[in-house]
Write a protein that holds these residues in place. Structure first.
Motif, PDB file in Angstrom:
ATOM      1  N   ARG A  92       0.796  -1.233   0.000  1.00 28.31           N
ATOM      2  CA  ARG A  92       0.000   0.000   0.000  1.00 28.31           C
ATOM      3  C   ARG A  92       0.829   1.285   0.000  1.00 28.31           C
ATOM      4  NH1 ARG A  92      -4.507   0.061  -2.098  1.00 28.31           N
ATOM      5  NH2 ARG A  92      -5.388   1.539  -0.667  1.00 28.31           N
ATOM      6  N   GLU A 170      -5.503   8.877   0.251  1.00 28.59           N
ATOM      7  CA  GLU A 170      -6.549   7.850   0.364  1.00 28.59           C
ATOM      8  C   GLU A 170      -6.108   6.705   1.280  1.00 28.59           C
ATOM      9  OE1 GLU A 170      -8.720   4.494  -2.455  1.00 28.59           O
ATOM     10  OE2 GLU A 170      -7.557   6.084  -3.389  1.00 28.59           O
ATOM     11  N   VAL A 171      -4.885   6.221   1.090  1.00 26.07           N
ATOM     12  CA  VAL A 171      -4.374   5.121   1.916  1.00 26.07           C
ATOM     13  C   VAL A 171      -4.256   5.567   3.367  1.00 26.07           C
ATOM     14  CG1 VAL A 171      -2.328   3.678   2.357  1.00 26.07           C
ATOM     15  CG2 VAL A 171      -3.234   3.906   0.039  1.00 26.07           C
ATOM     16  N   GLU A 172      -3.843   6.816   3.586  1.00 30.45           N
ATOM     17  CA  GLU A 172      -3.758   7.318   4.969  1.00 30.45           C
ATOM     18  C   GLU A 172      -5.140   7.357   5.608  1.00 30.45           C
ATOM     19  OE1 GLU A 172      -2.031  11.123   7.432  1.00 30.45           O
ATOM     20  OE2 GLU A 172      -3.215  11.489   5.620  1.00 30.45           O
ATOM     21  N   GLU A 173      -6.118   7.913   4.891  1.00 30.14           N
ATOM     22  CA  GLU A 173      -7.473   8.030   5.432  1.00 30.14           C
ATOM     23  C   GLU A 173      -8.091   6.673   5.720  1.00 30.14           C
ATOM     24  OE1 GLU A 173      -9.672  10.505   2.728  1.00 30.14           O
ATOM     25  OE2 GLU A 173      -8.560  12.309   3.327  1.00 30.14           O
ATOM     26  N   GLU A 174      -7.894   5.710   4.821  1.00 33.37           N
ATOM     27  CA  GLU A 174      -8.437   4.361   5.003  1.00 33.37           C
ATOM     28  C   GLU A 174      -7.690   3.574   6.073  1.00 33.37           C
ATOM     29  OE1 GLU A 174      -9.621   3.368   0.365  1.00 33.37           O
ATOM     30  OE2 GLU A 174      -7.832   2.502   1.242  1.00 33.37           O
ATOM     31  N   SER A 176      -5.322   1.705   5.193  1.00 33.72           N
ATOM     32  CA  SER A 176      -5.143   0.420   4.505  1.00 33.72           C
ATOM     33  C   SER A 176      -3.686  -0.034   4.430  1.00 33.72           C
ATOM     34  CB  SER A 176      -5.764   0.467   3.105  1.00 33.72           C
ATOM     35  OG  SER A 176      -5.196   1.491   2.332  1.00 33.72           O
ATOM     36  N   HIS A 185      -6.643  -3.044   6.416  1.00 35.85           N
ATOM     37  CA  HIS A 185      -7.623  -2.330   7.220  1.00 35.85           C
ATOM     38  C   HIS A 185      -8.237  -1.226   6.370  1.00 35.85           C
ATOM     39  CE1 HIS A 185      -8.756   1.043   9.869  1.00 35.85           C
ATOM     40  NE2 HIS A 185      -9.246   0.085  10.615  1.00 35.85           N
ATOM     41  N   VAL A 186      -9.542  -1.097   6.397  1.00 36.77           N
ATOM     42  CA  VAL A 186     -10.219   0.005   5.719  1.00 36.77           C
ATOM     43  C   VAL A 186     -11.152   0.636   6.734  1.00 36.77           C
ATOM     44  CG1 VAL A 186     -11.710   0.702   3.820  1.00 36.77           C
ATOM     45  CG2 VAL A 186     -10.065  -1.142   3.478  1.00 36.77           C
ATOM     46  N   ALA A 187     -10.955   1.955   6.954  1.00 42.99           N
ATOM     47  CA  ALA A 187     -11.732   2.662   7.963  1.00 42.99           C
ATOM     48  C   ALA A 187     -13.182   2.826   7.550  1.00 42.99           C
ATOM     49  CB  ALA A 187     -11.113   4.041   8.209  1.00 42.99           C
TER      50      ALA A 187
END
Length: 187
Positions: A92, A170-174, A176, A185-187
């Motif tokens: 990721r 996007e990866v930070e927010e999720e 993931s 992990h997906v928020a």
């Protein structure tokens, strides 16, 4: 560029943060001047800027790296070293930036001093590469498991060694970049 077509800047002065950023991005995006400008933006009222060497030779801190990455639409996520690297979804992040101890040397003479050094690691055309500016050329690390071993070794060098995951917004927010029992992990 090295023989394999990888972009690789070699160490100059105390510019390892600039080299790590450019090596990670695989292009000459930042310079001493642009890093100094970021320092000024971060502390415009400072006579002695706290984000770089007093001598003006570099030695930029993590705030400069984070601001530089933000300017490229990227984020830096601090890796909690208490977590197992098996929890890291290595596919990721765009890449990784390590802050590790480094010996100070003058030519062939190694001094009993230690400084901090920024090192970029990134996947390029399949394998992951150590893009350390102190290396003559990039070193192939290998696949995901070899990367985890490499990162673990680097973090175990010193209790102050740090790892930053360089990710998209996007990866930070999720979140993931973190593996769970069910996958990323997906928020």
């Amino acid at each position: 560029m090295d023989g394999a077509g990888l972009y690789h800047e070699r160490q100059c002065w105390e510019l390892c943060a600039v080299h790590a950023l450019n090596n990670l991005l695989q292009r000459p995006q930042f310079s001493k001047q642009s890093a100094d400008s970021i320092c000024t933006d971060l502390s415009p009222q400072s006579v002695l800027n706290p984000h770089r060497s007093v001598l003006g030779t570099g030695n930029y801190d993590v705030n400069v790296i984070m601001a530089a990455l933000l300017s490229q639409g990227l984020r830096a996520v601090w890796w909690d070293r208490r977590r197992s690297l098996q929890c890291l979804c290595v596919s990721r992040p765009v890449g990784f930036i390590l802050n590790v101890p480094s010996r100070v040397s003058l030519g062939l003479l190694s001094l009993p001093l230690r400084r901090r050094h920024w090192v970029a690691v990134r996947r390029i055309n399949g394998p992951y590469y150590n893009l350390d500016s102190k290396l003559k050329s990039p070193v192939c690390i290998g696949g995901e498991e070899e990367l985890r071993l490499f990162l673990g070794e680097q973090l175990s060098l010193d209790s102050d060694s740090q790892l930053l995951l360089v990710v998209s917004e996007e990866v930070e927010e999720e979140g993931s970049w973190l593996l769970t029992a069910d996958g990323p992990h997906v928020a």
